[in-house]
Write a protein that holds these residues in place. Structure first.
Motif, PDB file in Angstrom:
ATOM      1  N   ALA A 120       0.924  -0.789   0.207  1.00 21.97           N
ATOM      2  CA  ALA A 120       0.024  -0.105   0.016  1.00 21.97           C
ATOM      3  C   ALA A 120       0.896   1.585  -0.206  1.00 21.97           C
ATOM      4  CB  ALA A 120      -1.191   0.260   1.629  1.00 21.97           C
ATOM      5  N   ARG A 121       2.012   0.776   0.351  1.00 22.31           N
ATOM      6  CA  ARG A 121       4.012   2.125   0.509  1.00 22.31           C
ATOM      7  C   ARG A 121       4.251   1.905  -0.445  1.00 22.31           C
ATOM      8  NH1 ARG A 121       5.383   1.561   6.465  1.00 22.31           N
ATOM      9  NH2 ARG A 121       4.462  -0.450   5.436  1.00 22.31           N
ATOM     10  N   LYS A 122       4.891   1.286  -0.517  1.00 19.13           N
ATOM     11  CA  LYS A 122       5.558   1.038  -1.509  1.00 19.13           C
ATOM     12  C   LYS A 122       4.935   1.005  -3.262  1.00 19.13           C
ATOM     13  CE  LYS A 122       9.402  -1.817  -2.656  1.00 19.13           C
ATOM     14  NZ  LYS A 122       9.732  -3.650  -3.656  1.00 19.13           N
ATOM     15  N   THR A 123       4.267   0.911  -3.143  1.00 14.00           N
ATOM     16  CA  THR A 123       3.877   0.880  -5.061  1.00 14.00           C
ATOM     17  C   THR A 123       2.727   1.528  -5.090  1.00 14.00           C
ATOM     18  OG1 THR A 123       3.974  -1.335  -5.104  1.00 14.00           O
ATOM     19  CG2 THR A 123       3.113   0.256  -6.710  1.00 14.00           C
ATOM     20  N   GLY A 124       1.525   1.797  -3.924  1.00  8.31           N
ATOM     21  CA  GLY A 124       0.017   2.184  -3.358  1.00  8.31           C
ATOM     22  C   GLY A 124       0.103   3.440  -3.957  1.00  8.31           C
ATOM     23  N   ALA A 125       1.366   4.192  -2.454  1.00 12.74           N
ATOM     24  CA  ALA A 125       0.827   5.268  -2.142  1.00 12.74           C
ATOM     25  C   ALA A 125       1.315   5.873  -3.805  1.00 12.74           C
ATOM     26  CB  ALA A 125       2.183   5.577  -1.610  1.00 12.74           C
ATOM     27  N   LEU A 126       1.979   5.938  -4.738  1.00 13.49           N
ATOM     28  CA  LEU A 126       2.267   6.710  -6.051  1.00 13.49           C
ATOM     29  C   LEU A 126       1.324   6.977  -6.847  1.00 13.49           C
ATOM     30  CD1 LEU A 126       5.853   7.359  -7.118  1.00 13.49           C
ATOM     31  CD2 LEU A 126       4.652   8.075  -5.756  1.00 13.49           C
ATOM     32  N   ILE A 127       0.420   5.199  -6.844  1.00 12.18           N
ATOM     33  CA  ILE A 127       0.027   5.208  -7.057  1.00 12.18           C
ATOM     34  C   ILE A 127      -1.880   6.471  -6.856  1.00 12.18           C
ATOM     35  CG2 ILE A 127      -2.473   3.654  -8.306  1.00 12.18           C
ATOM     36  CD1 ILE A 127      -0.179   2.604  -9.549  1.00 12.18           C
ATOM     37  N   ASN A 128      -2.072   6.284  -5.664  1.00 11.17           N
ATOM     38  CA  ASN A 128      -2.963   7.229  -5.135  1.00 11.17           C
ATOM     39  C   ASN A 128      -2.362   8.774  -5.919  1.00 11.17           C
ATOM     40  OD1 ASN A 128      -4.627   5.505  -3.540  1.00 11.17           O
ATOM     41  ND2 ASN A 128      -2.572   5.883  -1.473  1.00 11.17           N
ATOM     42  N   ALA A 129      -0.937   8.936  -5.053  1.00  5.57           N
ATOM     43  CA  ALA A 129      -0.555  10.673  -5.719  1.00  5.57           C
ATOM     44  C   ALA A 129      -1.211  11.203  -7.234  1.00  5.57           C
ATOM     45  CB  ALA A 129       0.599  10.100  -5.547  1.00  5.57           C
ATOM     46  N   ALA A 130      -1.243   9.643  -8.364  1.00  3.50           N
ATOM     47  CA  ALA A 130      -1.679  10.046  -9.448  1.00  3.50           C
ATOM     48  C   ALA A 130      -3.185  10.181  -9.475  1.00  3.50           C
ATOM     49  CB  ALA A 130      -1.681   8.867  -9.775  1.00  3.50           C
ATOM     50  N   GLY A 131      -4.137   9.374  -8.557  1.00  5.08           N
ATOM     51  CA  GLY A 131      -4.603   9.989  -8.028  1.00  5.08           C
ATOM     52  C   GLY A 131      -5.509  11.152  -7.872  1.00  5.08           C
ATOM     53  N   ALA A 132      -4.643  11.921  -7.171  1.00  5.09           N
ATOM     54  CA  ALA A 132      -4.983  12.594  -6.055  1.00  5.09           C
ATOM     55  C   ALA A 132      -4.432  13.861  -7.608  1.00  5.09           C
ATOM     56  CB  ALA A 132      -4.004  12.885  -5.233  1.00  5.09           C
TER      57      ALA A 132
END
Lengths: 288, 288
Positions: A175-187
Motif C-alpha cells: 500500500a506504501r511501496k507501490t500504492g502511495a504513488l498510485i494514490n498520488a496519481a489519483g490526487a
C-alpha cells in the motif's frame, strides 16, 4: 476513440512531455544524461495515465494533471534507479535495457536518482498553472513519496526479505511501496479538477493493490522478454509475495476482487467513468 | 545580545525545531531512525542560521525562515549521507560519529537520504504559513538542490577527481555543490521578508565561496578532532582544491577577499546588518 486509442493518445502526450522535460536538463552533464536515459526508457507510464484519466473523467484540467503526472513519473523512475543499485536489489536489466548503474556507474546512478526526485518538484514549480493547487499537490505528493509512503514501504520491504511476513504486513508494505504513488496519481487528477487530493482514493487504492498482485503473478507466469526484466527473482529469493503467501489461485482471486472494487469505485466519475473502468480491466489482463 | 549569544540563540531554536521534526517521522521504522540519527548529529546548522539571520536582518518573518531553514538542513543532511556512501566518498566518520551507512548499512542509508530529501518538501508544505511564499521558496530550493545546482556540482566534482581542473572550473563546481544551498538559505530569509528569492545573493554567493575555500584550508591545517572527520583526504587523493591549485597563501588571500565582498554586500540589510557581518567574519575564523 475506443479505450486503446485513448490510452495510446495519453501515452503519446506523456512521452512528449517527458522528452521536453529531459531536454531542459543542463547540457554536458553526465548525470543529466543518466536521468534522461532512465526517464525516457519507456515503461507503461501508468502513473501519469491515471493522473490524466482521473482529471478528464472529472472534467478537470488535463494539462495540469499531465504536469503533475510527469513529476510522478520522475519520482517513480528515481525509485527504480535506487532500487536497482547493488546495495538494494542489484538488478542489471530494467525496461529491456541495462539499469542506470550498469550503464553509468553507481555514483552517477545515485545522483541521477537524487536529481530526478528533486527535479520532480522543480518541474511542478516551473510548469504548474495554479500555485495554490500545485502547493496542495506537492503536499500530498511528498507525503506519499516519502518515509510515510513509498520510502517507508521500501524500508519494510527490505525487512521482509529477512523475516517471513503475514498477508496483512505484505499488504501494508505494498500500500506504501507501490500504492502511495498510485494514490498520488489519483490526487493529481482530482486536484486538477478542483477536488480534494483524496477524492479518487477509493479507485486508486484498489487499483494499486491489484497492480502489485498482478506484478507478483507476472513474476511467476510472465514472459521475461515482454517484461523486460529478470523473472522468478522473488520466487527464487524466497521473498514473501502474494503468490508465495497465498498460492497462485488465491492470488488471482484477490486480483479479481480488487479489480472489481476499483471498477465499483468508478461511480465517482459519473457519466465519464468508462476509461477508468477499462484501465482497471487492462491492468488485470496486462502481460508486462 | 552580542554575536555569539545571538548565534547560540538561533542554533538552539534550530535544533529544537529539527528535533520536533524528527519526532514526526513514522515510528518503528529503521529508516526513520537513520534519518533522525543523521539529522540530529549536530553540525554548525549554517544554512538555517543564514535563513533566520537574513530574515531578521530584513525585518521579515523569522518563524517562516526557520521552517525553510530546517528543510534546507534536511537536504544538506541527505546530501552528506549519499556523499559518504561507499560508491561516492566512502567516508566512515561524520560530525564525530559513524556515518549513516556504517551505522545502518548501505540500503537503509540510501533510503534515509531519499527520505530526508522528500521530507524537506513535506515539512515545508506542513509547516509554512503562507502557501504562495512557500511555493516560491520550493521553486528556488528545488532548482538550487537539483541537477542545475547541488547535484550538478557533485557530478562535476566526481569528474574532477579524474581530470585536473582549473580554478574557474573549481569555482563553478563549488558555486553549485556548496554555494547553491547557501544561496537557498539566503532566499529563505529574503522570501520570508517578502523580497525576491535572489535579493540576498550578493551576500550568500561570497559567503558560500568563502565557506568552501575555508573548508579546503581546514582540510590541510585543521584539527581532526574539532572537525569530526578525516582530514588531508583531498590532499592525499590529489584532488583539485583551492589549496592544491592556488597554494595555501593565495587560498587564504582569496578567502579574505570573498569575506570582504560578503561584508560589503551586507549594506542591503541597512541598520540591521551587524549579525550578518559578524557571521561572515566567524566563517573566516572558524576551526571546524
Amino acid at each position: 476513440m475506443n479505450f486503446s486509442e485513448k490510452l495510446k493518445d495519453y501515452t503519446t502526450k506523456i512521452n512528449k512531455a517527458l522528452l521536453l522535460a529531459a531536454e531542459q536538463f543542463p547540457k554536458n552533464n553526465i548525470v543529466s544524461e543518466a536521468m534522461a536515459y532512465s526517464l525516457l526508457a519507456g515503461g507503461k507510464r501508468i502513473r501519469p495515465v491515471i493522473a490524466v484519466a482521473v482529471a478528464e473523467s472529472l472534467g478537470g484540467d488535463v494539462d495540469e494533471a499531465l504536469c503533475y503526472g510527469c513529476a510522478l513519473e520522475m519520482i517513480h523512475t528515481y525509485s527504480l534507479i535506487h532500487d536497482d543499485l547493488p546495495c538494494m536489489d542489484n538488478d542489471t536489466l530494467r525496461r529491456g535495457i541495462p539499469t542506470c548503474h550498469v550503464k553509468y556507474g553507481e555514483a552517477y546512478a545515485l545522483l541521477a536518482g537524487d536529481g530526478l526526485l528533486t527535479y520532480a518538484f522543480e518541474y511542478i514549480t516551473k510548469n504548474a498553472k495554479d500555485k495554490a493547487r500545485a502547493f496542495d499537490f506537492m503536499a500530498y505528493l511528498s507525503s506519499m513519496a516519502g518515509i510515510g509512503g513509498m520510502v517507508g514501504g521500501q524500508t519494510d520491504d527490505i525487512g521482509a526479505e529477512k523475516v517471513k511476513v503475514g498477508i496483512d504486513a505484505l499488504k501494508s508494505i505494498h500500500a506504501r511501496k507501490t500504492g502511495a504513488l498510485i494514490n498520488a496519481a489519483g490526487a493529481a487528477g482530482a486536484i486538477a479538477a478542483g477536488k480534494d487530493a483524496s477524492f479518487a482514493e477509493g479507485y486508486t487504492k484498489s487499483l494499486g493493490m491489484a497492480f502489485q498482485i498482478k506484478d507478483d503473478i507476472l513474476d511467476v507466469e510472465g514472459d521475461a522478454e515482454k517484461m523486460g526484466k529478470t523473472l522468478m527473482k522473488d520466487m527464487n529469493s524466497e521473498k514473501s509475495t502474494f503468490v508465495t503467501l497465498l498460492g497462485l489461485d488465491e492470488a488471482k482471486a484477490q486480483l479479481d476482487a480488487e479489480t472489481k472494487k476499483a471498477i465499483e469505485a468508478c461511480e465517482i466519475f459519473g457519466t465519464r467513468k468508462d476509461f477508468c473502468i477499462s484501465l482497471a480491466k487492462a491492468m488485470l489482463e496486462r502481460e508486462n
